[in-house]
Scaffold this motif. Structure first.
Motif, PDB file in Angstrom:
ATOM      1  N   THR A   1      87.056  -1.193  70.377  1.00  0.00           N
ATOM      2  CA  THR A   1      87.070   0.256  70.463  1.00  0.00           C
ATOM      3  C   THR A   1      85.715   0.835  70.084  1.00  0.00           C
ATOM      4  O   THR A   1      84.981   0.262  69.293  1.00  0.00           O
ATOM      5  CB  THR A   1      88.151   0.845  69.544  1.00  0.00           C
ATOM      6  N   THR A   2      85.371   1.984  70.665  1.00  0.00           N
ATOM      7  CA  THR A   2      84.079   2.613  70.400  1.00  0.00           C
ATOM      8  C   THR A   2      84.220   3.784  69.424  1.00  0.00           C
ATOM      9  O   THR A   2      83.266   4.519  69.227  1.00  0.00           O
ATOM     10  CB  THR A   2      83.452   3.106  71.717  1.00  0.00           C
ATOM     11  N   ASP A   3      85.428   3.982  68.840  1.00  0.00           N
ATOM     12  CA  ASP A   3      85.602   5.050  67.865  1.00  0.00           C
ATOM     13  C   ASP A   3      84.635   4.861  66.707  1.00  0.00           C
ATOM     14  O   ASP A   3      84.459   3.757  66.203  1.00  0.00           O
ATOM     15  CB  ASP A   3      87.037   5.059  67.331  1.00  0.00           C
ATOM     16  N   THR A   4      84.013   5.942  66.282  1.00  0.00           N
ATOM     17  CA  THR A   4      83.077   5.861  65.167  1.00  0.00           C
ATOM     18  C   THR A   4      83.830   5.998  63.844  1.00  0.00           C
ATOM     19  O   THR A   4      84.966   6.474  63.792  1.00  0.00           O
ATOM     20  CB  THR A   4      82.022   6.971  65.272  1.00  0.00           C
ATOM     21  N   LEU A   5      83.178   5.556  62.772  1.00  0.00           N
ATOM     22  CA  LEU A   5      83.764   5.644  61.435  1.00  0.00           C
ATOM     23  C   LEU A   5      83.197   6.873  60.734  1.00  0.00           C
ATOM     24  O   LEU A   5      81.976   7.006  60.576  1.00  0.00           O
ATOM     25  CB  LEU A   5      83.432   4.377  60.638  1.00  0.00           C
ATOM     26  N   ASP A   6      84.074   7.769  60.335  1.00  0.00           N
ATOM     27  CA  ASP A   6      83.684   9.038  59.726  1.00  0.00           C
ATOM     28  C   ASP A   6      83.727   8.914  58.206  1.00  0.00           C
ATOM     29  O   ASP A   6      84.804   8.786  57.616  1.00  0.00           O
ATOM     30  CB  ASP A   6      84.637  10.141  60.198  1.00  0.00           C
ATOM     31  N   PRO A   7      82.572   8.951  57.524  1.00  0.00           N
ATOM     32  CA  PRO A   7      82.565   8.795  56.060  1.00  0.00           C
ATOM     33  C   PRO A   7      83.265   9.928  55.321  1.00  0.00           C
ATOM     34  O   PRO A   7      83.511   9.814  54.115  1.00  0.00           O
ATOM     35  CB  PRO A   7      81.071   8.748  55.718  1.00  0.00           C
ATOM     36  N   LYS A   8      83.634  11.004  56.012  1.00  0.00           N
ATOM     37  CA  LYS A   8      84.361  12.091  55.361  1.00  0.00           C
ATOM     38  C   LYS A   8      85.853  11.798  55.265  1.00  0.00           C
ATOM     39  O   LYS A   8      86.572  12.499  54.557  1.00  0.00           O
ATOM     40  CB  LYS A   8      84.142  13.401  56.130  1.00  0.00           C
ATOM     41  N   GLN A   9      86.290  10.759  55.975  1.00  0.00           N
ATOM     42  CA  GLN A   9      87.705  10.426  55.999  1.00  0.00           C
ATOM     43  C   GLN A   9      87.933   9.053  55.351  1.00  0.00           C
ATOM     44  O   GLN A   9      87.095   8.158  55.490  1.00  0.00           O
ATOM     45  CB  GLN A   9      88.231  10.400  57.437  1.00  0.00           C
ATOM     46  N   PRO A  10      89.063   8.874  54.655  1.00  0.00           N
ATOM     47  CA  PRO A  10      89.350   7.572  54.032  1.00  0.00           C
ATOM     48  C   PRO A  10      89.663   6.517  55.082  1.00  0.00           C
ATOM     49  O   PRO A  10      89.942   6.842  56.254  1.00  0.00           O
ATOM     50  CB  PRO A  10      90.578   7.874  53.160  1.00  0.00           C
ATOM     51  N   PRO A  11      89.642   5.238  54.688  1.00  0.00           N
ATOM     52  CA  PRO A  11      89.899   4.160  55.656  1.00  0.00           C
ATOM     53  C   PRO A  11      91.235   4.296  56.377  1.00  0.00           C
ATOM     54  O   PRO A  11      91.338   3.982  57.571  1.00  0.00           O
ATOM     55  CB  PRO A  11      89.872   2.897  54.781  1.00  0.00           C
ATOM     56  N   SER A  12      92.258   4.771  55.677  1.00  0.00           N
ATOM     57  CA  SER A  12      93.582   4.882  56.293  1.00  0.00           C
ATOM     58  C   SER A  12      93.638   5.912  57.402  1.00  0.00           C
ATOM     59  O   SER A  12      94.586   5.924  58.199  1.00  0.00           O
ATOM     60  CB  SER A  12      94.615   5.238  55.212  1.00  0.00           C
ATOM     61  N   LYS A  13      92.626   6.793  57.515  1.00  0.00           N
ATOM     62  CA  LYS A  13      92.603   7.833  58.552  1.00  0.00           C
ATOM     63  C   LYS A  13      91.670   7.489  59.708  1.00  0.00           C
ATOM     64  O   LYS A  13      91.491   8.299  60.622  1.00  0.00           O
ATOM     65  CB  LYS A  13      92.148   9.166  57.928  1.00  0.00           C
ATOM     66  N   GLN A  14      91.068   6.303  59.683  1.00  0.00           N
ATOM     67  CA  GLN A  14      90.095   5.929  60.714  1.00  0.00           C
ATOM     68  C   GLN A  14      90.800   5.286  61.907  1.00  0.00           C
ATOM     69  O   GLN A  14      91.518   4.296  61.759  1.00  0.00           O
ATOM     70  CB  GLN A  14      89.072   4.945  60.139  1.00  0.00           C
ATOM     71  N   ARG A  15      90.605   5.848  63.102  1.00  0.00           N
ATOM     72  CA  ARG A  15      91.190   5.260  64.311  1.00  0.00           C
ATOM     73  C   ARG A  15      90.602   3.885  64.597  1.00  0.00           C
ATOM     74  O   ARG A  15      91.259   3.032  65.186  1.00  0.00           O
ATOM     75  CB  ARG A  15      90.953   6.185  65.515  1.00  0.00           C
ATOM     76  N   ARG A  16      89.377   3.692  64.179  1.00  0.00           N
ATOM     77  CA  ARG A  16      88.684   2.424  64.457  1.00  0.00           C
ATOM     78  C   ARG A  16      89.287   1.268  63.654  1.00  0.00           C
ATOM     79  O   ARG A  16      89.173   0.101  64.044  1.00  0.00           O
ATOM     80  CB  ARG A  16      87.196   2.584  64.115  1.00  0.00           C
TER      81      ARG A  16
END
Length: 570
Positions: A67-82
């Motif tokens: 997947t090409t979804d980026t990791l958003d440092p404003k969101q915790p790991p459990s909220k990352q689509r990636r």
């Protein structure tokens, strides 16, 4: 450089029987062999092997689309689509939580999967072959102090795929930014990242200002890269690759071997060169700032103190005697045109290096590559005298930048020294394979502990293993199959054999554990020893322990190398 790693699990070819014989000659310390590669696309790049995408098992590619979804440092790991959340399926509670009140700043540890560890270690994150990321424990819910990122690998795989490297960089960047956003101290100092197997790119480290763990503090980034490459051989199962691929672990040597340079001296020099990991384009002109504050130079990373010490050993007199200089020029110790003024300039350059000043390009002309090779040969001899049975330690000692006479117990007991020692031993063994190889298509094999394998799970140290392969091929061409009864043994295997000595299938002559040449990976027992003997001797084995055949143990052969075998490394 080739672009494909051509790494596959080792094939079993040897069909000899399995009973063992041994003798009591050897030395007494623990001989268990310690358990890979800076491969730059360009000389100044430290991003890791260009051919990190490998073939494993059936030779299929280890990569796929992720997947090409980026990791958003404003969101915790459990909220990352990636990130695929596997915490419930994995049993998140199996991961450790720190004691309440622990204020230790969190850190990140990155490593390749260890296939030898049972039960398998549970990481917080697993980077799959296709670059997808699984979370097996939420480090924020667990208040983890050591966030473990593991890189999945198949049997025999020592290079992460391109997708894995990209995903690892993105994940570690995300975790670092997340931690810095939660911890003002880490925002100021940077997050500590222990990247044992050199997975994270140096560019990512530098951009995110990641800190090295204490055990890496005494190594340059280039040295850390090759130490990590060597670590990759551990825990990945057995595998093999063409010997030509090992070229990428060493800066090019463009000076022929000296007339009096033994195999073991050349191997040890290569181990040092591999640890220093000089610039690829112009290794002999390398100038690099060391974490200790001084500058190191050349293919072997000489310090100013080492240069001073070598010059003092020439005993040129005070004031320097021009006649002595001329004599050393005739002997090849000093370059043509070297004179008293050259000596003074070289001493001034060494002083400048010790004060943290970088030598100029004109300064480096005082150390032509031929002179560097002479100096390195002299120096490794001095360090070898300190560690006559441990080439890895001798290479690590030279990397200290101190003359052999100035090394302390504190130096050789440091965590940095221990890492260099282990990586140096691997580079030394690999250099032995390169020496023994006669064809660019020759194969280097290793077992699950990173030791050179000769088939059926048996192993030898690298030079002995490569020599045995050559002897077996030569013998087969003459209609003879060399049948190996026994080869390298661990301390535990030797102890078991010693306890069973004299029982059916086991010789009465068995060395005590800790004293056997087999524990060095330098000895074999051969069932058809009479037919095999001329071929083994041709490739560097002697019948017995070096003092003639052993009565009652005529199957025993020891590898000593084809020349200058009076070194204890043989």
């Amino acid at each position: 450089m080739s672009k494909n790693p051509e790494i596959v699990p080792a094939r079993n070819k040897d069909d000899g029987d399995s009973h063992g014989h041994d003798h009591g000659h050897g030395h007494s310390h623990d001989h268990r062999p310690p358990t890979e590669k800076f491969h730059a696309a360009v000389a100044t790049s430290l991003s890791g092997p260009a051919r990190d995408v490998g073939t494993v098992g059936d030779g299929t590619s280890t990569v796929a689309a992720a997947t090409t979804d980026t990791l958003d440092p404003k969101q915790p790991p459990s909220k990352q689509r990636r990130i695929v959340d596997r915490t419930q399926a994995s049993g998140e509670q199996a991961l450790e939580m720190p004691p309440i009140g622990d204020t230790t700043p969190p850190k990140i540890s990155v490593s390749l999967q260890d296939l030898n560890t049972q039960p398998p270690e549970k990481p917080h994150f697993l980077v799959k072959q296709d670059g997808s990321i699984e979370m097996h424990g939420d480090p924020e819910k667990l208040n983890a102090k050591d966030i473990k990122v593991q890189i999945e690998r198949a049997e025999g795989q020592i290079y992460p795929s391109d997708q894995q490297k990209k995903a690892a960089d993105e994940l570690v960047t995300y975790l670092s930014q997340r931690l810095k956003g939660q911890n003002p101290e880490l925002a100021r100092t940077g997050v500590e990242v222990n990247d044992r197997d050199a997975v994270v790119s140096p560019e990512t480290r530098q951009r995110e200002q990641m800190r090295q763990p204490a055990q890496n503090a005494g190594m340059t980034p280039e040295t850390q890269q090759n130490v990590g490459n060597m670590n990759r051989f551990r825990g990945g199962g057995s595998g093999e690759m063409p010997v030509r691929n090992t070229n990428d672990y060493y800066p090019e040597r463009s000076v022929p071997r000296q007339a009096n340079e033994s195999d073991q001296q050349a191997q040890l020099k290569e181990a040092v060169a591999g640890l220093w990991n000089a610039d690829r384009a112009k290794p002999y002109e390398t100038v690099r700032k060391h974490p200790d504050g001084d500058h190191r130079v050349g293919r072997y990373g000489f310090s100013g103190r080492q240069i001073h010490n070598w010059l003092a050993g020439l005993d040129l007199g005070d004031p320097p005697d021009p006649a002595k200089i001329e004599e050393l020029i005739k002997q090849g110790k000093l370059p043509k045109g070297f004179n008293v003024e050259s000596l003074k300039k070289l001493q001034a350059m060494a002083d400048k290096m010790g004060k943290g000043e970088a030598p100029s390009a004109d300064d480096m002309k005082l150390l032509p590559k031929e002179m560097q090779e002479t100096m390195a040969t002299d120096m490794v001899n001095q360090y070898k005298q300190l560690f006559p049975d441990n080439p890895g330690a001798a290479a690590a000692a030279m990397m200290s930048g101190k003359p052999a006479t100035e090394l302390t117990q504190q130096d050789v007991s440091s965590p940095t020294f221990k890492q260099l020692e282990e990586a140096g031993k691997r580079l030394y063994d690999m250099a032995g394979v390169r020496q023994q190889s006669t064809n660019e298509n020759d194969t280097m094999r290793w077992d699950g502990q990173g030791r050179m394998s000769i088939g059926d799970g048996r192993w030898l140290n690298a030079p002995a293993a490569q020599a045995l392969e050559a002897a077996k091929a030569d013998a087969r061409a003459h209609g003879i199959d060399i049948r190996i009864n026994s080869a390298g043994r661990t301390y535990e295997e030797q102890a078991s054999l010693f306890a069973r000595r004299g029982t059916p299938g086991v010789s009465r002559i068995v060395a005590r554990p800790g004293t056997s040449n087999h524990e060095d990976g330098m000895a074999i027992d051969v069932a058809n020893w009479q037919a095999a003997k001329p071929f083994l001797q041709k490739y560097g084995f002697v019948h017995g322990d070096g003092n003639g055949p052993i009565r009652g143990d005529l199957v025993h052969f020891k590898f000593v190398g084809n020349r200058n075998s009076n070194t204890r490394y043989a």
